[in-house]
Design a protein around this motif. Structure first.
Motif: not given
Length: 162
Positions: A43-44, A58-61, A154-159
């Motif tokens: 998600p945005a 989906d991180l807005a920079l 930038l898409k970011v995943a934290v796992l």
């Protein structure tokens, strides 16, 4: 016969390209299939948001000079690049893996100090993931800074690591 040969070539070329993409993603030191699945529906998310462990955004920079970094990034961002600050709650096991869709620097800050990464894997031949970085942290809140990105998203995943 000519059409058959051209069609066969197109099929083989497409298969080779798909295999090359898969081989590119297989070059990471650890699996990135979870990130690939999460990135497809990320998600945005605005800069400053909370990132959830086990999810992607989906991180807005924003322009790097407007990102409001808690501490100066370990690598000073070049002029004209983008960045963002986000927060995360580190789970009790303490190790998180942050994966990015594009080139950017990632810093994690906990208790007012930048934490060195515990592992890194980067691949330029994987079409959806550029790098994955692991951090060993204490359970609780942490700040994640992204800097030096050439694009404003930038898409970011934290796992947690597999």
């Amino acid at each position: 016969m000519k059409k058959v040969a051209i069609s066969l070539f197109a099929i083989l070329a497409g298969t080779s390209f798909a295999m090359a993409e898969d081989a590119g993603c297989e070059a990471f030191k650890w699996p990135v299939t979870r990130e690939q699945a999460l990135f497809a529906a990320a998600p945005a998310t605005p800069s400053g948001a909370m990132l959830a462990v086990g999810a992607a955004a989906d991180l807005a920079l924003v322009p790097a000079e407007q990102a409001g970094f808690t501490l100066p990034p370990e690598h000073a961002p070049a002029s004209g690049t983008f960045g963002a600050v986000a927060s995360v709650v580190v789970p009790p096991e303490g190790t998180i893996q942050i994966s990015l869709s594009g080139e950017a620097w990632v810093d994690v800050i906990q208790d007012g100090h930048a934490v060195k990464s515990a592992g890194y894997s980067g691949v330029k031949t994987c079409p959806s993931i550029r790098k994955s970085v692991r951090f060993k942290l204490a359970a609780g809140p942490a700040t994640v800074q992204f800097s030096g990105a050439k694009k404003a998203e930038l898409k970011v995943a934290v796992l947690t690591p597999e």
